[in-house]
Write a protein that holds these residues in place. Structure first.
Motif, PDB file in Angstrom:
ATOM      1  N   GLY A   1       4.632   2.412   6.909  1.00  0.00           N
ATOM      2  CA  GLY A   1       3.322   3.030   7.133  1.00  0.00           C
ATOM      3  C   GLY A   1       2.343   2.141   7.852  1.00  0.00           C
ATOM      4  O   GLY A   1       1.298   2.588   8.308  1.00  0.00           O
TER       5      GLY A   1
ATOM      6  N   MET B   1       0.834  -1.214   0.000  1.00  0.00           N
ATOM      7  CA  MET B   1       0.000   0.000   0.000  1.00  0.00           C
ATOM      8  C   MET B   1       0.863   1.255   0.000  1.00  0.00           C
ATOM      9  O   MET B   1       0.514   2.239  -0.652  1.00  0.00           O
ATOM     10  CB  MET B   1      -0.931  -0.008   1.219  1.00  0.00           C
TER      11      MET B   1
ATOM     12  N   LEU C   1       7.389  -7.734   0.650  1.00  0.00           N
ATOM     13  CA  LEU C   1       6.399  -8.530   1.373  1.00  0.00           C
ATOM     14  C   LEU C   1       5.843  -9.703   0.569  1.00  0.00           C
ATOM     15  O   LEU C   1       5.553 -10.768   1.115  1.00  0.00           O
ATOM     16  CB  LEU C   1       5.254  -7.592   1.804  1.00  0.00           C
TER      17      LEU C   1
ATOM     18  N   ARG D   1       5.255 -11.453   8.717  1.00  0.00           N
ATOM     19  CA  ARG D   1       5.814 -11.394   7.360  1.00  0.00           C
ATOM     20  C   ARG D   1       6.396 -10.015   7.076  1.00  0.00           C
ATOM     21  O   ARG D   1       7.418  -9.883   6.400  1.00  0.00           O
ATOM     22  CB  ARG D   1       4.723 -11.734   6.337  1.00  0.00           C
ATOM     23  N   SER D   2       5.748  -8.996   7.620  1.00  0.00           N
ATOM     24  CA  SER D   2       6.235  -7.621   7.378  1.00  0.00           C
ATOM     25  C   SER D   2       7.656  -7.436   7.896  1.00  0.00           C
ATOM     26  O   SER D   2       8.483  -6.780   7.246  1.00  0.00           O
ATOM     27  CB  SER D   2       5.326  -6.608   8.080  1.00  0.00           C
TER      28      SER D   2
ATOM     29  N   GLY E   1      -1.820   2.061  14.539  1.00  0.00           N
ATOM     30  CA  GLY E   1      -2.447   0.973  15.290  1.00  0.00           C
ATOM     31  C   GLY E   1      -2.278   1.030  16.784  1.00  0.00           C
ATOM     32  O   GLY E   1      -1.807   2.016  17.343  1.00  0.00           O
TER      33      GLY E   1
ATOM     34  N   GLY F   1      -0.194   5.349   9.106  1.00  0.00           N
ATOM     35  CA  GLY F   1      -0.847   4.634   8.013  1.00  0.00           C
ATOM     36  C   GLY F   1      -0.100   4.741   6.705  1.00  0.00           C
ATOM     37  O   GLY F   1       0.754   5.612   6.513  1.00  0.00           O
TER      38      GLY F   1
ATOM     39  N   THR G   1       6.102  -4.037  13.621  1.00  0.00           N
ATOM     40  CA  THR G   1       7.168  -5.046  13.724  1.00  0.00           C
ATOM     41  C   THR G   1       8.279  -4.784  12.701  1.00  0.00           C
ATOM     42  O   THR G   1       9.444  -5.082  12.958  1.00  0.00           O
ATOM     43  CB  THR G   1       6.619  -6.470  13.519  1.00  0.00           C
TER      44      THR G   1
HETATM   45  C1  LIG Z   1      -1.067  -6.389  12.903  1.00  0.00           C
HETATM   46  C2  LIG Z   1      -1.271  -5.900  11.518  1.00  0.00           C
HETATM   47  C3  LIG Z   1      -1.966  -4.687  11.328  1.00  0.00           C
HETATM   48  N1  LIG Z   1      -2.487  -4.215  10.164  1.00  0.00           N
HETATM   49  C4  LIG Z   1      -3.093  -3.047  10.247  1.00  0.00           C
HETATM   50  C5  LIG Z   1      -3.902  -2.316   9.329  1.00  0.00           C
HETATM   51  C6  LIG Z   1      -4.084  -2.596   8.092  1.00  0.00           C
HETATM   52  N2  LIG Z   1      -3.485  -3.644   7.444  1.00  0.00           N
HETATM   53  C7  LIG Z   1      -4.028  -3.857   6.245  1.00  0.00           C
HETATM   54  C8  LIG Z   1      -3.463  -4.817   5.333  1.00  0.00           C
HETATM   55  C9  LIG Z   1      -4.142  -5.103   4.028  1.00  0.00           C
HETATM   56  C10 LIG Z   1      -2.248  -5.539   5.587  1.00  0.00           C
HETATM   57  N3  LIG Z   1      -1.680  -5.616   6.818  1.00  0.00           N
HETATM   58  C11 LIG Z   1      -0.560  -6.577   6.881  1.00  0.00           C
HETATM   59  C12 LIG Z   1       0.735  -5.772   6.872  1.00  0.00           C
HETATM   60  C13 LIG Z   1      -0.708  -7.345   8.246  1.00  0.00           C
HETATM   61  N4  LIG Z   1      -1.200  -6.423   9.262  1.00  0.00           N
HETATM   62  C14 LIG Z   1      -0.808  -6.622  10.456  1.00  0.00           C
HETATM   63  C15 LIG Z   1       0.137  -7.838  10.463  1.00  0.00           C
HETATM   64  C16 LIG Z   1      -0.670  -9.053  10.966  1.00  0.00           C
HETATM   65  C17 LIG Z   1       1.379  -7.692  11.330  1.00  0.00           C
HETATM   66  C18 LIG Z   1       2.088  -6.370  11.165  1.00  0.00           C
HETATM   67  C19 LIG Z   1       2.723  -5.863  12.441  1.00  0.00           C
HETATM   68  O1  LIG Z   1       2.128  -5.969  13.522  1.00  0.00           O
HETATM   69  O2  LIG Z   1       3.829  -5.302  12.376  1.00  0.00           O
HETATM   70  C20 LIG Z   1       0.517  -7.946   8.933  1.00  0.00           C
HETATM   71  C21 LIG Z   1       0.798  -9.351   8.417  1.00  0.00           C
HETATM   72  C22 LIG Z   1       2.227  -9.798   8.624  1.00  0.00           C
HETATM   73  O3  LIG Z   1       2.454 -10.980   8.863  1.00  0.00           O
HETATM   74  O4  LIG Z   1       3.143  -8.951   8.549  1.00  0.00           O
HETATM   75  C23 LIG Z   1      -0.802  -7.411   5.545  1.00  0.00           C
HETATM   76  C24 LIG Z   1       0.497  -7.963   4.992  1.00  0.00           C
HETATM   77  C25 LIG Z   1      -1.797  -8.541   5.811  1.00  0.00           C
HETATM   78  C26 LIG Z   1      -2.137  -9.308   4.512  1.00  0.00           C
HETATM   79  O5  LIG Z   1      -3.080  -8.897   3.829  1.00  0.00           O
HETATM   80  O6  LIG Z   1      -1.490 -10.260   4.180  1.00  0.00           O
HETATM   81  C27 LIG Z   1      -1.479  -6.376   4.593  1.00  0.00           C
HETATM   82  C28 LIG Z   1      -0.491  -5.503   3.759  1.00  0.00           C
HETATM   83  C29 LIG Z   1      -0.761  -5.592   2.278  1.00  0.00           C
HETATM   84  C30 LIG Z   1       0.185  -4.707   1.507  1.00  0.00           C
HETATM   85  O7  LIG Z   1      -0.120  -3.537   1.279  1.00  0.00           O
HETATM   86  O8  LIG Z   1       1.255  -5.171   1.108  1.00  0.00           O
HETATM   87  C31 LIG Z   1      -5.288  -3.027   6.168  1.00  0.00           C
HETATM   88  C32 LIG Z   1      -5.725  -2.488   4.799  1.00  0.00           C
HETATM   89  C33 LIG Z   1      -6.322  -3.990   6.765  1.00  0.00           C
HETATM   90  C34 LIG Z   1      -7.761  -3.599   6.746  1.00  0.00           C
HETATM   91  O9  LIG Z   1      -8.091  -2.588   7.360  1.00  0.00           O
HETATM   92  O10 LIG Z   1      -8.509  -4.343   6.115  1.00  0.00           O
HETATM   93  C35 LIG Z   1      -4.968  -1.866   7.159  1.00  0.00           C
HETATM   94  C36 LIG Z   1      -4.201  -0.737   6.451  1.00  0.00           C
HETATM   95  C37 LIG Z   1      -3.642   0.342   7.354  1.00  0.00           C
HETATM   96  C38 LIG Z   1      -2.565   1.162   6.667  1.00  0.00           C
HETATM   97  O11 LIG Z   1      -2.763   2.378   6.532  1.00  0.00           O
HETATM   98  O12 LIG Z   1      -1.529   0.615   6.259  1.00  0.00           O
HETATM   99  C39 LIG Z   1      -2.768  -2.382  11.702  1.00  0.00           C
HETATM  100  C40 LIG Z   1      -3.925  -1.635  12.366  1.00  0.00           C
HETATM  101  C41 LIG Z   1      -1.652  -1.436  11.358  1.00  0.00           C
HETATM  102  C42 LIG Z   1      -2.280  -3.618  12.518  1.00  0.00           C
HETATM  103  C43 LIG Z   1      -1.011  -3.294  13.348  1.00  0.00           C
HETATM  104  C44 LIG Z   1      -1.191  -2.721  14.720  1.00  0.00           C
HETATM  105  C45 LIG Z   1      -2.378  -3.080  15.551  1.00  0.00           C
HETATM  106  O13 LIG Z   1      -2.585  -2.360  16.492  1.00  0.00           O
HETATM  107  O14 LIG Z   1      -3.109  -4.023  15.332  1.00  0.00           O
END
Ligand SMILES: C/C1=C2N=C(/C=C3N=C(/C(C)=C4\N[C@@](C)([C@@H]5N=C1[C@](C)(CCC(=O)O)[C@H]5CC(=O)O)[C@@](C)(CC(=O)O)[C@@H]4CCC(=O)O)[C@@](C)(CC(=O)O)[C@@H]\3CCC(=O)O)C(C)(C)[C@@H]/2CCC(=O)O
Length: 214
Positions: free
Chosen positions: A140, A84, A104, A120-121, A169, A198, A144
């Protein structure tokens, strides 16, 4: 003229929408005290989220804007935690056809995450190692990933020229940004303290750093 034009009378000129948005931000946000380069980044980040009080939570190292700009002009890559962020970066603003990378989706990442016992991130940063030196990093989404970057630099990885750290978050976001702002490694940084952040904000910050034009 369609029925909708008559009923809603909304602005349809993209340039005019941008002009009015930026004028509103400059009128409503308190940018006093921000160095010029950081002020321009703040304006564009506010534009991405609609919150003019964002300035209150900004923290940065004094040289961050200049360091990022110089790196981009020299052709440094932009390393992004999630797709994103990478998608939001306007390629035509980049001064040197800079590469925009997000690891990713690499097929190696799920296995790495399992092996390292992390998200994964964060695991994806292993694939940044040979690109980190002098890069511009934009985080953004994933707290982690930001923590992992700090661990890698602590353990001797090459240092990026600037880190835009604005994960969003409730779990680890504020803490990871506090850790970046307190980093003892001399990393140039810009963060939004607290829960706000974000991908759109991270991309907007890079877009502001990439080009002088608003
Ligand atoms: C814990 C995670 C959080 N994600 C948030 C918010 C949003 N994430 C979106 C999407 C589509 C993705 N999030 C991943 C990065 C995924 N999110 C996580 C993880 C489980 C762990 C990250 C961390 O804690 O550091 C992470 C998966 C991982 O193993 O790393 C994503 C890879 C998941 C996936 O679809 O496979 C994916 C990224 C896709 C990409 O762009 O490459 C959201 C659009 C989800 C939604 O609302 O439907 C949204 C986008 C927010 C933004 O502006 O980026 C949080 C709230 C950030 C949350 C981390 C903190 C918390 O308090 O929970």
């Amino acid at each position: 003229m369609t029925k909708y034009d008559q009923v809603y009378g909304y602005e349809k000129d993209g340039a005019e929408i941008y002009r009015r948005s930026f004028a509103t931000i400059r009128a409503e946000a308190d940018l006093t005290g921000l160095p010029d380069g950081v002020g321009r980044v703040a304006v564009r980040m506010i534009h991405a989220c609609g919150m003019v009080d964002l300035v209150e939570d900004l923290a940065y190292s004094p040289g961050v804007a200049e360091s990022a700009r110089e790196a981009l002009r020299a052709g440094a890559p932009v390393l992004c935690d999630v797709r994103m962020v990478a998608s939001g970066i306007t390629r035509s603003r980049l001064p040197a056809g800079n590469e925009v990378l997000c690891a990713l989706a690499d097929p190696a990442v799920p296995g790495l995450a399992d092996r390292l016992g992390t998200t994964r991130s964060a695991a994806a940063l292993e694939l940044w190692r040979d690109r980190l030196d002098g890069a511009v990093v934009a985080v953004g989404n994933a707290p982690t990933a930001l923590f992992r970057l700090l661990e890698m630099v602590r353990d001797g990885a090459a240092r990026p020229a600037a880190v835009i750290g604005v994960p969003v978050g409730f779990v680890g976001a504020a803490e990871s940004k506090d850790a970046l702002a307190a980093n003892p490694y001399g990393l140039e940084y810009l963060v939004v303290r607290g829960r706000r952040g974000g991908s759109a904000m991270a991309a907007a910050a890079v877009n502001a750093l990439a080009s002088e034009r608003e």
